[in-house]
Design a protein around this motif. Sequence first.
Motif, short mmCIF file in Angstrom:
data_model
loop_
_atom_site.label_atom_id
_atom_site.label_comp_id
_atom_site.label_asym_id
_atom_site.label_seq_id
_atom_site.Cartn_x
_atom_site.Cartn_y
_atom_site.Cartn_z
N PRO A 119 37.79 49.91 77.70
CA PRO A 119 38.78 50.21 76.73
C PRO A 119 38.40 49.47 75.24
O PRO A 119 37.41 48.73 75.35
CB PRO A 119 40.00 49.59 77.28
N PRO A 120 39.04 49.78 74.34
CA PRO A 120 38.65 49.18 73.00
C PRO A 120 39.09 47.83 73.12
O PRO A 120 39.88 47.44 73.81
CB PRO A 120 39.66 49.91 72.04
N VAL A 121 38.19 47.04 72.17
CA VAL A 121 38.37 45.45 72.28
C VAL A 121 39.63 45.20 71.49
O VAL A 121 40.62 44.32 72.16
CB VAL A 121 37.30 44.89 71.38
N GLY A 122 40.04 45.86 70.63
CA GLY A 122 41.44 45.56 69.87
C GLY A 122 41.57 46.63 68.64
O GLY A 122 41.06 47.51 68.70
N GLU A 123 42.77 46.10 68.01
CA GLU A 123 42.92 47.04 66.86
C GLU A 123 42.65 46.31 65.80
O GLU A 123 43.04 45.26 65.38
CB GLU A 123 44.69 47.11 66.98
N ILE A 124 42.25 47.40 64.82
CA ILE A 124 41.67 46.56 63.53
C ILE A 124 42.62 47.32 62.23
O ILE A 124 42.86 48.61 62.20
CB ILE A 124 40.31 47.14 63.22
N SER A 125 42.97 46.38 61.20
CA SER A 125 43.81 46.95 60.15
C SER A 125 43.46 45.97 59.04
O SER A 125 42.79 45.20 59.17
CB SER A 125 45.20 46.94 60.76
N VAL A 126 44.02 46.51 58.10
CA VAL A 126 43.97 45.62 56.49
C VAL A 126 45.08 45.01 56.54
O VAL A 126 46.13 45.41 56.85
CB VAL A 126 43.80 46.72 55.33
N GLY A 127 45.22 43.87 55.87
CA GLY A 127 46.24 43.05 55.56
C GLY A 127 47.66 43.71 54.97
O GLY A 127 47.45 44.85 54.10
N ASN A 128 48.70 43.43 55.31
CA ASN A 128 49.87 44.39 55.07
C ASN A 128 50.12 44.43 53.56
O ASN A 128 50.88 45.51 52.93
CB ASN A 128 51.05 44.24 55.96
N VAL A 129 50.02 43.33 52.87
CA VAL A 129 50.70 43.20 51.32
C VAL A 129 49.40 43.91 50.39
O VAL A 129 48.48 42.96 50.32
CB VAL A 129 50.95 41.83 51.11
N ASP A 130 49.88 44.75 49.87
CA ASP A 130 48.93 45.40 48.81
C ASP A 130 48.98 44.51 47.69
O ASP A 130 50.27 44.54 46.95
CB ASP A 130 49.30 46.93 48.39
N GLU A 131 47.89 43.89 47.16
CA GLU A 131 48.18 43.08 46.05
C GLU A 131 48.47 43.53 44.80
O GLU A 131 48.62 42.77 43.79
CB GLU A 131 47.06 42.06 45.99
N THR A 132 48.45 44.75 44.60
CA THR A 132 48.73 45.56 43.46
C THR A 132 49.98 46.00 43.55
O THR A 132 51.18 45.99 42.91
CB THR A 132 47.84 46.60 43.04
N LEU A 176 59.43 42.17 54.57
CA LEU A 176 59.48 42.78 56.01
C LEU A 176 60.77 43.90 55.81
O LEU A 176 60.96 44.90 56.60
CB LEU A 176 59.71 41.92 57.00
N GLU A 177 61.67 43.74 55.09
CA GLU A 177 62.84 44.64 54.72
C GLU A 177 62.32 45.96 54.08
O GLU A 177 62.95 47.05 54.65
CB GLU A 177 64.14 44.07 53.99
N LYS A 178 61.32 45.80 53.43
CA LYS A 178 60.81 46.80 52.79
C LYS A 178 59.85 47.66 53.55
O LYS A 178 59.77 48.80 53.71
CB LYS A 178 60.02 46.74 51.47
N ARG A 179 59.08 47.01 54.35
CA ARG A 179 57.80 47.46 55.18
C ARG A 179 58.03 46.62 56.81
O ARG A 179 57.56 45.86 57.03
CB ARG A 179 56.46 47.10 54.78
N PRO A 180 59.17 47.24 57.57
CA PRO A 180 59.44 46.67 58.73
C PRO A 180 58.20 46.81 59.63
O PRO A 180 58.02 46.16 60.86
CB PRO A 180 60.60 47.46 59.24
N ALA A 181 57.44 48.06 59.42
CA ALA A 181 56.31 48.27 60.44
C ALA A 181 55.30 46.78 60.49
O ALA A 181 54.56 46.65 61.35
CB ALA A 181 55.48 49.34 60.21
N ALA A 182 55.44 46.14 59.14
CA ALA A 182 54.41 44.95 59.26
C ALA A 182 54.90 43.90 60.27
O ALA A 182 53.94 43.02 60.76
CB ALA A 182 54.57 44.49 57.69
N ILE A 186 51.86 41.67 62.35
CA ILE A 186 51.91 39.86 62.07
C ILE A 186 52.64 39.43 63.50
O ILE A 186 52.54 38.02 63.50
CB ILE A 186 52.46 39.39 61.05
N GLY A 187 52.89 39.97 64.48
CA GLY A 187 53.75 39.17 65.59
C GLY A 187 52.70 38.70 66.60
O GLY A 187 53.21 38.06 67.63
N ALA A 188 51.30 38.93 66.41
CA ALA A 188 50.48 38.32 67.39
C ALA A 188 49.29 37.70 66.60
O ALA A 188 49.14 37.89 65.54
CB ALA A 188 50.01 39.63 68.09
N PRO A 189 48.58 36.80 67.44
CA PRO A 189 47.74 36.02 66.72
C PRO A 189 46.48 36.83 66.43
O PRO A 189 46.27 38.06 67.10
CB PRO A 189 47.13 34.92 67.86
#
Length: 288
Positions: A119-132, A176-182, A186-189
């Motif tokens: 199986p895949p080793v893990g899930e890859i994503s970009v940090g949730n807060v767009d700095e712009t 998190l109120e604006k983007r609850p999916a985040a 961030i819920g796991a190490p």
Amino acid sequence: SSFLNETSSTKLRQRVLSGYAVEEIVEIPERSKLFDGVNQATCILTCGRRAPKKTLRVRPGVDIGHLGGDGAITIDLDQLELMTGGRMEVPLLRSPDLEWALLASLRHIPPFRGDDRFPPVGEISVGNVDETIDRAFVSDAPTGDLFVKGIHLQEYAVDLRPDGPSPRWVRKEAFLEKRPAAARAIGAPRLIGRNTRNKASSRRLKFAPLPAGYLCGNSIKQIVVTDPNIDPLYLMALLNSSVLNWHFEVFCSQNNVRNYRIEALPVPRASTQVQEAFAGIARLIMDA
């Protein structure tokens, strides 16, 4: 140039390499400053409307003042098709005989993304807060929740000091109120690294462990290990290794650390004993 090995250019590469006689590809890296005032990696493609060739001549890392120089490598196109699963990604080799043999050996190791055996080793994503877009949630003044971005990251370590480099804080509850999916992200190490790092940098894969709960900016690449048979510290040690940094650079011609480039990295599904040995070394480095 994205033509050489980016996914967005796969169909174009396939069309050109299978339909035309490609005489030579010259790779001009960003550091050459081909265009005045603009840093842009470029390649020069020379081809003719004749029967396709069996080999590809590539001159990697050419400086603008030496466009007519030597340093060419020759790649067998049938082997390249086999090596890349038909994607025809052009490897930027410096020592072809040695590096091609190493690529051939690593091809038998399952990739991060998994295969028909693993199986895949893990899930890859970009940090949730767009700095712009989300800059209103980032703060220099204390909010009670630390913010993590690229300037807080080192190999094997994340700076979590309250007085670390600014911006240091984030309005986490409001975000998190604006983007609850985040909240799920961030819920796991996680293991985190840079999402963008200059191609000229000596090592671009530099990962460190981050506990659950911290919001990261979009300058961060984050990995949540989902395969229960993979020790996150073992994976971190591999990602920080010279071998995987080399493999990453061979197939990457631009500054962004793409998810699919990490997903293509070979990750041995080693025994628990072997993983513990690598994880132990990682702990020693972190504790030094």
